[in-house]
Design a protein around this motif. Structure first.
Motif, PDB file in Angstrom:
ATOM      1  N   LEU A  98       0.829  -1.203   0.000  1.00 21.74           N
ATOM      2  CA  LEU A  98       0.000   0.000   0.000  1.00 21.74           C
ATOM      3  C   LEU A  98       0.866   1.256   0.000  1.00 21.74           C
ATOM      4  N   LYS A  99       0.461   2.255  -0.774  1.00 24.66           N
ATOM      5  CA  LYS A  99       1.141   3.557  -0.834  1.00 24.66           C
ATOM      6  C   LYS A  99       2.630   3.417  -1.154  1.00 24.66           C
ATOM      7  N   THR A 100       2.975   2.418  -1.966  1.00 26.71           N
ATOM      8  CA  THR A 100       4.370   2.125  -2.259  1.00 26.71           C
ATOM      9  C   THR A 100       4.650   2.311  -3.746  1.00 26.71           C
ATOM     10  N   GLU A 101       5.706   3.047  -4.024  1.00 29.12           N
ATOM     11  CA  GLU A 101       6.203   3.167  -5.382  1.00 29.12           C
ATOM     12  C   GLU A 101       7.318   2.140  -5.546  1.00 29.12           C
ATOM     13  N   ILE A 102       7.239   1.356  -6.606  1.00 30.39           N
ATOM     14  CA  ILE A 102       8.293   0.384  -6.874  1.00 30.39           C
ATOM     15  C   ILE A 102       9.544   1.169  -7.254  1.00 30.39           C
ATOM     16  N   PHE A 103      10.592   0.917  -6.494  1.00 33.65           N
ATOM     17  CA  PHE A 103      11.803   1.730  -6.631  1.00 33.65           C
ATOM     18  C   PHE A 103      12.980   0.898  -6.138  1.00 33.65           C
ATOM     19  N   ASP A 104      14.004   0.765  -6.955  1.00 35.24           N
ATOM     20  CA  ASP A 104      15.199   0.013  -6.579  1.00 35.24           C
ATOM     21  C   ASP A 104      16.294   1.000  -6.219  1.00 35.24           C
ATOM     22  N   LEU A 105      16.572   1.104  -4.941  1.00 40.58           N
ATOM     23  CA  LEU A 105      17.588   2.049  -4.467  1.00 40.58           C
ATOM     24  C   LEU A 105      18.994   1.677  -4.940  1.00 40.58           C
ATOM     25  N   ASN A 106      19.184   0.456  -5.411  1.00 41.28           N
ATOM     26  CA  ASN A 106      20.484   0.067  -5.957  1.00 41.28           C
ATOM     27  C   ASN A 106      20.708   0.635  -7.353  1.00 41.28           C
ATOM     28  N   GLU A 107      19.621   0.964  -8.051  1.00 43.65           N
ATOM     29  CA  GLU A 107      19.744   1.349  -9.453  1.00 43.65           C
ATOM     30  C   GLU A 107      19.148   2.709  -9.795  1.00 43.65           C
ATOM     31  N   GLU A 108      18.151   3.142  -9.053  1.00 45.89           N
ATOM     32  CA  GLU A 108      17.435   4.361  -9.424  1.00 45.89           C
ATOM     33  C   GLU A 108      17.851   5.542  -8.546  1.00 45.89           C
ATOM     34  N   HIS A 109      17.583   6.734  -9.055  1.00 46.06           N
ATOM     35  CA  HIS A 109      17.859   7.960  -8.316  1.00 46.06           C
ATOM     36  C   HIS A 109      16.534   8.637  -7.977  1.00 46.06           C
ATOM     37  N   LEU A 110      16.530   9.399  -6.920  1.00 45.95           N
ATOM     38  CA  LEU A 110      15.333  10.108  -6.489  1.00 45.95           C
ATOM     39  C   LEU A 110      14.845  11.017  -7.616  1.00 45.95           C
ATOM     40  N   PRO A 111      13.585  10.897  -8.005  1.00 41.72           N
ATOM     41  CA  PRO A 111      13.059  11.768  -9.057  1.00 41.72           C
ATOM     42  C   PRO A 111      13.146  13.244  -8.651  1.00 41.72           C
ATOM     43  N   PRO A 112      13.391  14.123  -9.594  1.00 39.65           N
ATOM     44  CA  PRO A 112      13.546  15.551  -9.274  1.00 39.65           C
ATOM     45  C   PRO A 112      12.381  16.155  -8.488  1.00 39.65           C
ATOM     46  N   HIS A 113      11.134  15.726  -8.765  1.00 45.32           N
ATOM     47  CA  HIS A 113       9.988  16.303  -8.060  1.00 45.32           C
ATOM     48  C   HIS A 113       9.942  15.917  -6.584  1.00 45.32           C
ATOM     49  N   LEU A 122      12.053   7.799   6.818  1.00 42.27           N
ATOM     50  CA  LEU A 122      12.132   6.682   7.754  1.00 42.27           C
ATOM     51  C   LEU A 122      12.906   5.530   7.121  1.00 42.27           C
ATOM     52  N   ASN A 123      13.712   4.878   7.932  1.00 42.87           N
ATOM     53  CA  ASN A 123      14.427   3.687   7.491  1.00 42.87           C
ATOM     54  C   ASN A 123      14.446   2.719   8.662  1.00 42.87           C
ATOM     55  N   PHE A 124      13.560   1.757   8.637  1.00 40.26           N
ATOM     56  CA  PHE A 124      13.468   0.780   9.714  1.00 40.26           C
ATOM     57  C   PHE A 124      13.782  -0.618   9.195  1.00 40.26           C
ATOM     58  N   GLY A 125      14.898  -0.746   8.505  1.00 43.78           N
ATOM     59  CA  GLY A 125      15.345  -2.065   8.106  1.00 43.78           C
ATOM     60  C   GLY A 125      15.383  -2.293   6.619  1.00 43.78           C
ATOM     61  N   THR A 126      15.878  -1.341   5.859  1.00 42.23           N
ATOM     62  CA  THR A 126      15.967  -1.531   4.416  1.00 42.23           C
ATOM     63  C   THR A 126      17.351  -1.207   3.872  1.00 42.23           C
ATOM     64  N   THR A 127      17.941  -0.111   4.291  1.00 40.31           N
ATOM     65  CA  THR A 127      19.163   0.331   3.615  1.00 40.31           C
ATOM     66  C   THR A 127      20.355  -0.598   3.816  1.00 40.31           C
ATOM     67  N   GLU A 128      20.274  -1.519   4.760  1.00 38.68           N
ATOM     68  CA  GLU A 128      21.373  -2.483   4.866  1.00 38.68           C
ATOM     69  C   GLU A 128      21.413  -3.406   3.653  1.00 38.68           C
ATOM     70  N   HIS A 129      20.361  -3.402   2.840  1.00 35.78           N
ATOM     71  CA  HIS A 129      20.311  -4.216   1.634  1.00 35.78           C
ATOM     72  C   HIS A 129      20.803  -3.456   0.404  1.00 35.78           C
ATOM     73  N   ILE A 130      21.166  -2.202   0.577  1.00 31.50           N
ATOM     74  CA  ILE A 130      21.626  -1.377  -0.540  1.00 31.50           C
ATOM     75  C   ILE A 130      23.120  -1.600  -0.739  1.00 31.50           C
ATOM     76  N   ILE A 131      23.515  -1.826  -1.964  1.00 32.31           N
ATOM     77  CA  ILE A 131      24.915  -2.127  -2.269  1.00 32.31           C
ATOM     78  C   ILE A 131      25.794  -0.907  -2.034  1.00 32.31           C
ATOM     79  N   ASN A 132      25.409   0.237  -2.567  1.00 34.45           N
ATOM     80  CA  ASN A 132      26.192   1.465  -2.435  1.00 34.45           C
ATOM     81  C   ASN A 132      25.336   2.496  -1.694  1.00 34.45           C
ATOM     82  N   GLN A 133      25.444   2.555  -0.391  1.00 36.80           N
ATOM     83  CA  GLN A 133      24.570   3.420   0.397  1.00 36.80           C
ATOM     84  C   GLN A 133      24.794   4.906   0.138  1.00 36.80           C
ATOM     85  N   LEU A 134      25.966   5.294  -0.331  1.00 36.57           N
ATOM     86  CA  LEU A 134      26.181   6.705  -0.634  1.00 36.57           C
ATOM     87  C   LEU A 134      25.299   7.121  -1.795  1.00 36.57           C
TER      88      LEU A 134
END
Length: 134
Positions: A98-113, A122-134
């Protein structure tokens, strides 16, 4: 991933949700855990208003029931509670919810808007799965 009602109450008590039109980005769609109808009512009254009291009571009971995990049943989403407030909630995840946009933080960049759009992220248990957190 999961987000307990006490986490939301903590953010509220610290003033992170003080903007009445707070825009929230959730990195990974969060399930809502351990939300009593009374806690839901208190949160909504603090951050918004209750129109139809009977309809609200039924919705609070439904969200509360599903916030206590049971085998074979779905769990409430944080977005279901936040839908009862004026807050704007968006989630980024690789899985539909619900209320979720499909988005792969490993490959995509935040849209300009969405740049400089959100009041809280909020990050409660997701970014540890990101390959390049920077």
């Amino acid at each position: 991933m999961g987000f307990a009602m006490k986490n939301l109450e903590y953010l509220s008590s610290k003033g992170y949700l003080s903007n009445p039109r707070c825009a929230i980005l959730d990195i990974g769609s969060q399930n809502l855990y351990h939300a009593s109808p009374e806690a839901i009512r208190a949160f909504v009254e603090r951050h918004g208003s209750i129109g139809d009291a009977k309809a609200f009571e039924e919705e609070a009971k439904r969200i509360s029931y599903f916030s206590w995990p049971r085998p074979g049943e779905r769990t409430s989403y944080l977005s279901e509670l936040l839908d009862l407030t004026p807050f704007e909630y968006t989630s980024y995840d690789v899985c539909p919810a619900l209320k979720t946009e499909i988005f792969d933080l490993n490959e995509e960049h935040l849209p300009p808007h969405y740049r400089e759009h959100f009041d809280i992220v909020l990050n409660f248990g997701t970014t540890e799965h990101i390959i390049n957190q920077l």
